[in-house]
Design a protein around this motif. Structure first.
Motif, mmCIF file in Angstrom:
data_model
loop_
_atom_site.group_PDB
_atom_site.id
_atom_site.type_symbol
_atom_site.label_atom_id
_atom_site.label_comp_id
_atom_site.label_asym_id
_atom_site.label_seq_id
_atom_site.Cartn_x
_atom_site.Cartn_y
_atom_site.Cartn_z
ATOM 1 N N ASN A 129 0.861 -1.178 0.000
ATOM 2 C CA ASN A 129 0.000 0.000 0.000
ATOM 3 C C ASN A 129 0.894 1.223 0.000
ATOM 4 O O ASN A 129 1.540 1.532 1.002
ATOM 5 C CB ASN A 129 -0.903 0.026 1.237
ATOM 6 C CG ASN A 129 -2.015 -0.986 1.130
ATOM 7 O OD1 ASN A 129 -2.463 -1.297 0.034
ATOM 8 N ND2 ASN A 129 -2.441 -1.524 2.249
ATOM 9 N N TYR A 130 0.953 1.924 -1.134
ATOM 10 C CA TYR A 130 1.883 3.048 -1.256
ATOM 11 C C TYR A 130 1.306 4.282 -0.570
ATOM 12 O O TYR A 130 0.186 4.673 -0.811
ATOM 13 C CB TYR A 130 2.156 3.359 -2.733
ATOM 14 C CG TYR A 130 3.266 4.355 -2.912
ATOM 15 C CD1 TYR A 130 4.590 3.947 -2.803
ATOM 16 C CD2 TYR A 130 2.994 5.690 -3.152
ATOM 17 C CE1 TYR A 130 5.616 4.853 -2.946
ATOM 18 C CE2 TYR A 130 4.013 6.595 -3.297
ATOM 19 C CZ TYR A 130 5.328 6.173 -3.199
ATOM 20 O OH TYR A 130 6.335 7.091 -3.337
ATOM 21 N N ASP A 131 2.115 4.900 0.290
ATOM 22 C CA ASP A 131 1.659 6.082 1.018
ATOM 23 C C ASP A 131 2.326 7.326 0.472
ATOM 24 O O ASP A 131 1.743 8.107 -0.249
ATOM 25 C CB ASP A 131 1.935 5.913 2.515
ATOM 26 C CG ASP A 131 1.361 7.034 3.355
ATOM 27 O OD1 ASP A 131 0.595 7.839 2.801
ATOM 28 O OD2 ASP A 131 1.689 7.117 4.538
ATOM 29 N N TRP A 132 3.611 7.555 0.763
ATOM 30 C CA TRP A 132 4.209 8.801 0.296
ATOM 31 C C TRP A 132 5.681 8.714 -0.023
ATOM 32 O O TRP A 132 6.272 9.670 -0.501
ATOM 33 C CB TRP A 132 3.993 9.911 1.314
ATOM 34 C CG TRP A 132 4.500 9.588 2.695
ATOM 35 C CD1 TRP A 132 3.785 9.052 3.711
ATOM 36 C CD2 TRP A 132 5.818 9.761 3.218
ATOM 37 N NE1 TRP A 132 4.557 8.870 4.826
ATOM 38 C CE2 TRP A 132 5.829 9.318 4.551
ATOM 39 C CE3 TRP A 132 7.014 10.249 2.696
ATOM 40 C CZ2 TRP A 132 6.945 9.328 5.355
ATOM 41 C CZ3 TRP A 132 8.134 10.269 3.512
ATOM 42 C CH2 TRP A 132 8.090 9.823 4.822
ATOM 43 N N GLY A 133 6.345 7.634 0.163
ATOM 44 C CA GLY A 133 7.760 7.579 -0.173
ATOM 45 C C GLY A 133 8.410 6.412 0.538
ATOM 46 O O GLY A 133 7.759 5.679 1.271
ATOM 47 N N TYR A 134 9.709 6.252 0.339
ATOM 48 C CA TYR A 134 10.392 5.173 1.004
ATOM 49 C C TYR A 134 11.822 5.597 1.305
ATOM 50 O O TYR A 134 12.398 6.463 0.672
ATOM 51 C CB TYR A 134 10.363 3.886 0.178
ATOM 52 C CG TYR A 134 10.426 4.078 -1.311
ATOM 53 C CD1 TYR A 134 9.256 4.275 -2.047
ATOM 54 C CD2 TYR A 134 11.637 4.070 -1.993
ATOM 55 C CE1 TYR A 134 9.298 4.438 -3.409
ATOM 56 C CE2 TYR A 134 11.678 4.243 -3.370
ATOM 57 C CZ TYR A 134 10.500 4.427 -4.063
ATOM 58 O OH TYR A 134 10.543 4.601 -5.419
ATOM 59 N N MET A 174 16.102 9.180 0.728
ATOM 60 C CA MET A 174 14.672 9.266 0.463
ATOM 61 C C MET A 174 14.463 9.127 -1.035
ATOM 62 O O MET A 174 15.152 9.782 -1.829
ATOM 63 C CB MET A 174 14.109 10.593 0.973
ATOM 64 C CG MET A 174 12.615 10.760 0.745
ATOM 65 S SD MET A 174 11.618 9.572 1.666
ATOM 66 C CE MET A 174 11.812 10.213 3.328
ATOM 67 N N GLY A 175 13.547 8.252 -1.442
ATOM 68 C CA GLY A 175 13.401 7.971 -2.862
ATOM 69 C C GLY A 175 11.991 8.122 -3.394
ATOM 70 O O GLY A 175 11.008 8.143 -2.643
ATOM 71 N N THR A 176 11.912 8.234 -4.703
ATOM 72 C CA THR A 176 10.647 8.201 -5.427
ATOM 73 C C THR A 176 10.800 7.179 -6.551
ATOM 74 O O THR A 176 11.912 6.746 -6.870
ATOM 75 C CB THR A 176 10.289 9.574 -6.018
ATOM 76 O OG1 THR A 176 11.340 9.992 -6.902
ATOM 77 C CG2 THR A 176 10.109 10.607 -4.923
ATOM 78 N N GLY A 214 4.525 8.978 -7.180
ATOM 79 C CA GLY A 214 4.254 10.245 -6.516
ATOM 80 C C GLY A 214 5.332 10.674 -5.540
ATOM 81 O O GLY A 214 6.218 9.914 -5.164
ATOM 82 N N GLY A 215 5.226 11.896 -5.119
ATOM 83 C CA GLY A 215 6.159 12.436 -4.149
ATOM 84 C C GLY A 215 7.263 13.250 -4.791
ATOM 85 O O GLY A 215 7.975 12.764 -5.671
ATOM 86 N N LYS A 216 7.383 14.494 -4.404
ATOM 87 C CA LYS A 216 8.494 15.353 -4.810
ATOM 88 C C LYS A 216 9.404 15.510 -3.604
ATOM 89 O O LYS A 216 9.017 16.097 -2.598
ATOM 90 C CB LYS A 216 7.975 16.707 -5.283
ATOM 91 C CG LYS A 216 9.073 17.674 -5.693
ATOM 92 C CD LYS A 216 8.485 19.010 -6.116
ATOM 93 C CE LYS A 216 9.590 19.994 -6.495
ATOM 94 N NZ LYS A 216 9.035 21.325 -6.877
ATOM 95 N N VAL A 276 -0.326 9.548 -6.381
ATOM 96 C CA VAL A 276 0.093 8.626 -7.430
ATOM 97 C C VAL A 276 -0.546 9.064 -8.749
ATOM 98 O O VAL A 276 -1.745 9.354 -8.811
ATOM 99 C CB VAL A 276 -0.320 7.181 -7.091
ATOM 100 C CG1 VAL A 276 -0.046 6.244 -8.253
ATOM 101 C CG2 VAL A 276 0.416 6.705 -5.840
ATOM 102 N N LYS A 277 0.274 9.116 -9.816
ATOM 103 C CA LYS A 277 -0.206 9.564 -11.122
ATOM 104 C C LYS A 277 -0.110 8.416 -12.126
ATOM 105 O O LYS A 277 0.913 7.738 -12.198
ATOM 106 C CB LYS A 277 0.630 10.758 -11.602
ATOM 107 C CG LYS A 277 0.585 11.951 -10.648
ATOM 108 C CD LYS A 277 1.566 13.032 -11.058
ATOM 109 C CE LYS A 277 1.584 14.161 -10.035
ATOM 110 N NZ LYS A 277 2.595 15.197 -10.372
ATOM 111 N N ILE A 278 -1.163 8.212 -12.885
ATOM 112 C CA ILE A 278 -1.235 7.126 -13.863
ATOM 113 C C ILE A 278 -1.452 7.746 -15.238
ATOM 114 O O ILE A 278 -2.319 8.615 -15.407
ATOM 115 C CB ILE A 278 -2.382 6.167 -13.518
ATOM 116 C CG1 ILE A 278 -2.184 5.579 -12.112
ATOM 117 C CG2 ILE A 278 -2.488 5.053 -14.556
ATOM 118 C CD1 ILE A 278 -3.402 4.891 -11.551
ATOM 119 N N SER A 279 -0.669 7.319 -16.226
ATOM 120 C CA SER A 279 -0.795 7.875 -17.570
ATOM 121 C C SER A 279 -0.640 6.777 -18.609
ATOM 122 O O SER A 279 -0.073 5.710 -18.340
ATOM 123 C CB SER A 279 0.257 8.972 -17.810
ATOM 124 O OG SER A 279 1.568 8.451 -17.705
#
Length: 221
Positions: free
Chosen positions: A4-9, A28-30, A95-97, A120-123
């Motif tokens: 379950n993706y929240d905001w980063g890892y 910290m990664g994206t 997601g996440g900057k 999260v962005k889907i394209s």
């Protein structure tokens, strides 16, 4: 496994060459998932380190990683609601900057990181046509997805854009299958285009927070 993706890892890297070694901690990664047709599903990641240290060489013995089953972007299905549509060029930006927290008391001028723009962005691209058997989307009549819904031209003045239950299935064999779901997906772009002579829709959207649970779920089987 379920993710379950929240905001980063967060992670660290211990990197050693022929005559050097560096340890990167507090990283910290994206990441972004890419699904090139009839090729491996790929995860591209970017990392920022909080502290970097020059360390003594460990000269470890190399052990080749155990090869697992490959996950190939073929024989896959993407759903809006309970209807599958024909698609290509799919990407999922997790997601996440990541922005560094500059500080004089940081070991290298950084004292941690902040993560912003966490959606999260889907394209990808969807085929536009009139054959429901092939999974085409239509100009106006098919449901749950058509040009009017995607471009929000059928809404009353002041009404919010609708959300759709989006899902993706990649692979069918145990040990090399993936299932992703965004139960409250909303389009941010739905633009007609032409690719290789085929009418298509270039789309982008975000995974919003549903009533319960995570905005984006990823399962590996």
């Amino acid at each position: 496994n379920r993710f379950n993706y929240d905001w980063g890892y967060v992670g660290y890297f211990d990197v050693e060459g022929e005559d050097w070694r560096r340890v990167y901690v507090g990283c910290m990664g994206t990441g972004k998932l890419m699904f090139p047709t009839n090729n491996y599903v790929m995860l591209s990641t970017t990392w920022n380190a909080n502290d970097i240290s020059d360390s003594a060489e460990a000269n470890p013995t190399y052990t080749e990683a155990t090869a697992g089953n490959t996950l190939v972007a073929v024989n896959s299905y993407m759903y809006f609601g309970d209807t599958a549509y024909t698609f290509r060029d799919l990407q999922i930006d997790l997601g996440g900057k990541v922005t560094k927290r500059e500080a004089n008391n940081g070991a290298q001028g950084v004292h941690g990181y902040g993560v912003f723009e966490k959606k999260v962005k889907i394209s990808g691209k969807l085929y536009l046509g009139d054959d429901t058997a092939l999974g085409d989307i239509d100009d106006s009549s098919f449901t749950p997805l058509n040009m009017n819904i995607g471009q929000a031209t059928d809404l009353a003045a002041g009404a919010n854009k609708i959300t759709l239950d989006w899902a993706l299935q990649v692979g069918v064999s145990p040990g090399s299958a993936m299932y992703c779901r965004a139960p409250s997906f909303q389009f941010t772009k739905f633009q007609k285009t032409v690719v290789d002579g085929f009418d298509m829709v270039d789309f982008e959207g975000v995974a919003l927070s549903p009533t319960t649970g995570s905005p984006f779920r990823l399962h590996l089987f």
